[in-house]
Design a protein around this motif. Structure first.
Motif, PDB file in Angstrom:
ATOM      1  N   LYS A 218      15.179  34.527 -14.547  1.00  0.00           N
ATOM      2  CA  LYS A 218      16.453  34.557 -15.194  1.00  0.00           C
ATOM      3  C   LYS A 218      17.116  33.210 -15.097  1.00  0.00           C
ATOM      4  O   LYS A 218      17.316  32.831 -14.291  1.00  0.00           O
ATOM      5  CB  LYS A 218      17.311  35.691 -14.620  1.00  0.00           C
ATOM      6  N   GLU A 219      17.367  32.829 -16.575  1.00  0.00           N
ATOM      7  CA  GLU A 219      18.099  31.644 -16.533  1.00  0.00           C
ATOM      8  C   GLU A 219      19.187  31.300 -15.894  1.00  0.00           C
ATOM      9  O   GLU A 219      20.239  32.324 -15.887  1.00  0.00           O
ATOM     10  CB  GLU A 219      18.070  31.251 -18.178  1.00  0.00           C
ATOM     11  N   GLY A 220      19.581  30.121 -15.145  1.00  0.00           N
ATOM     12  CA  GLY A 220      20.780  29.777 -14.483  1.00  0.00           C
ATOM     13  C   GLY A 220      20.948  28.361 -14.558  1.00  0.00           C
ATOM     14  O   GLY A 220      20.313  27.567 -15.183  1.00  0.00           O
ATOM     15  N   ILE A 221      22.294  27.963 -13.929  1.00  0.00           N
ATOM     16  CA  ILE A 221      22.459  26.551 -13.956  1.00  0.00           C
ATOM     17  C   ILE A 221      22.213  25.803 -12.715  1.00  0.00           C
ATOM     18  O   ILE A 221      22.384  26.396 -11.529  1.00  0.00           O
ATOM     19  CB  ILE A 221      24.000  26.061 -14.503  1.00  0.00           C
ATOM     20  N   ILE A 222      22.070  24.419 -13.071  1.00  0.00           N
ATOM     21  CA  ILE A 222      21.710  23.469 -11.777  1.00  0.00           C
ATOM     22  C   ILE A 222      23.101  22.804 -11.800  1.00  0.00           C
ATOM     23  O   ILE A 222      23.424  22.129 -12.884  1.00  0.00           O
ATOM     24  CB  ILE A 222      20.665  22.783 -11.709  1.00  0.00           C
ATOM     25  N   ILE A 223      23.908  22.828 -10.509  1.00  0.00           N
ATOM     26  CA  ILE A 223      24.956  21.971 -10.550  1.00  0.00           C
ATOM     27  C   ILE A 223      24.662  20.886  -9.553  1.00  0.00           C
ATOM     28  O   ILE A 223      24.210  21.098  -8.437  1.00  0.00           O
ATOM     29  CB  ILE A 223      26.157  22.872 -10.140  1.00  0.00           C
TER      30      ILE A 223
END
Length: 395
Positions: A218-223
């Motif tokens: 499931k796509e998510g963000i890298i911070i």
């Protein structure tokens, strides 16, 4: 003659272990553990167990010892693989090799060996066993292998007195080159064989694909969090007692309110682990990006630049009481007791000075120096000199 069942893995170490036991006058039986059926996630054409079981058979024939294969894939799936999936799902990083020794080799496999009338089970681990007397009772010690480069005592840090009492480690006094030399003299097929990589007895597994079988992408963000972010400017805190101070030292930082910048996307926070550098696929940073925290609930990965980023370091870790394991039960700590030890949080890490602090609800391991990438689900093991005294799951 005492009977020993050797876990013949098809590698050089267990081959030489079997030979040495023969030389010592034991009646030796070779048993190969088949722990895996699913070749869809093993890398390329390395169907490891077939080749390995053939090599194990050839070694047994050469040594003239009985040999058979036992299929433990059901138990392995239940005790190791299912556990791994569950841990990754919760954002923890399990150590299947430590578990495999505790749950499979020295439990399921050991029971099979005992049913064959064995007195002992032997493996090709680079570690040693000591026996001392304490109040008229025999106490078993788990000691580091003589070869500093290969010492594998960390992988056995969850064994019990009962398991150690029936275990033998014939190559613990030898170095790897000496083991290879013996195998070459005997003309064993495993003499030049490369050391196995990857999961215990499964071989090389593509971890993301392996995990994707159960854990959906499931796509998510890298911070990216800057190393001078407010969260790292901790003013000197006041604590009412040591336990509070250690709890603060060992906590996970909460980056939700930090103004980090989004630098990329990922396919699932549960595929990543603290300290990880590969697989982020984010370019254009001055220094390499490291994972400093994963949030599986919000599916966010927090990263920082460089291996000295403050988000990677902590001075303490916590182990819940039910996860504290003493090999040397006679040395276990009572609440409010402490012990100075040498400890490591991963295989091959040089031992670090630390102090164990036992409290009512669990134990803190407090290091003299901050440690990089202390990771939940992994094992911390503690030593006195070359003896492993105990271990625990980092919580």
């Amino acid at each position: 003659m005492k009977r020993v069942v050797v876990g013949l893995s098809g590698g050089v170490d267990s081959s030489v272990a079997a030979y040495l036991l023969q030389e010592q006058g034991y009646e030796v039986i070779g048993l190969f553990m088949k722990n895996w059926h699913d070749d869809s996630v093993t890398i390329s054409n390395e169907c490891p167990w077939l080749e390995d079981s053939n090599d194990a058979l050839l070694v047994a024939e050469k040594l003239g010892i009985p040999f058979q294969t036992v299929d433990l894939s059901e138990e392995y799936k239940e005790k190791i693989v299912d556990y791994m999936f569950k841990e990754y799902e919760q954002g923890r990083t399990p150590n299947p090799d430590v578990l495999c020794n505790r749950e499979i080799k020295f439990d399921v496999f050991m029971k099979i060996a005992m049913s064959l009338g064995a007195d002992y089970v032997a493996t090709g681990h680079y570690c040693r066993k000591g026996i001392i007397e304490n109040n008229g009772e025999e106490v078993y010690q788990l000691l580091a292998g003589k070869d500093d480069n290969k010492d594998q005592s960390y992988f056995l840090c969850q064994l019990s007195q009962e398991q150690l009492s029936k275990a033998l480690f014939p190559i613990g006094e030898l170095t790897k080159p000496e083991v290879r030399e013996i195998a070459a003299k005997l003309d064993l097929i495993t003499a030049e064989k490369k050391d196995s990589q990857g999961l215990c007895f499964i071989g090389k597994v593509r971890l993301p694909e392996f995990l994707q079988q159960k854990l959906q992408p499931k796509e998510g963000i890298i911070i990216e969090v800057s190393s001078d972010a407010d969260i790292f400017n901790e003013t000197t805190m006041k604590f009412s007692n040591e336990e509070e101070a250690f709890a603060f030292e060992s906590r996970n930082r909460d980056y939700t309110n930090e103004r980090g910048k989004v630098v990329g996307k990922h396919q699932g926070a549960h595929y990543f682990t603290k300290g990880q550098r590969k697989g982020l696929n984010v370019g254009g940073t001055k220094e390499a990006l490291f994972v400093i925290e994963t949030d599986v609930e919000k599916n966010i990965i927090y990263t920082g630049q460089g291996s000295s980023h403050p988000g990677l370091y902590k001075k303490a870790l916590f182990i819940k009481n039910e996860e504290v394991h003493w090999i040397r039960e006679d040395l276990s700590l009572q609440p409010n007791e402490t012990m100075e030890v040498m400890a490591r949080i991963r295989y091959r890490q040089p031992l670090q000075k630390a102090t164990l602090h036992q409290f009512e609800n669990g134990m803190y391991v407090v290091f003299n120096e901050p440690q990089s990438a202390i990771t939940e689900g992994q094992f911390v093991a503690w030593h006195k000199d070359d003896e492993v005294l105990g271990s625990g799951v980092i919580s």
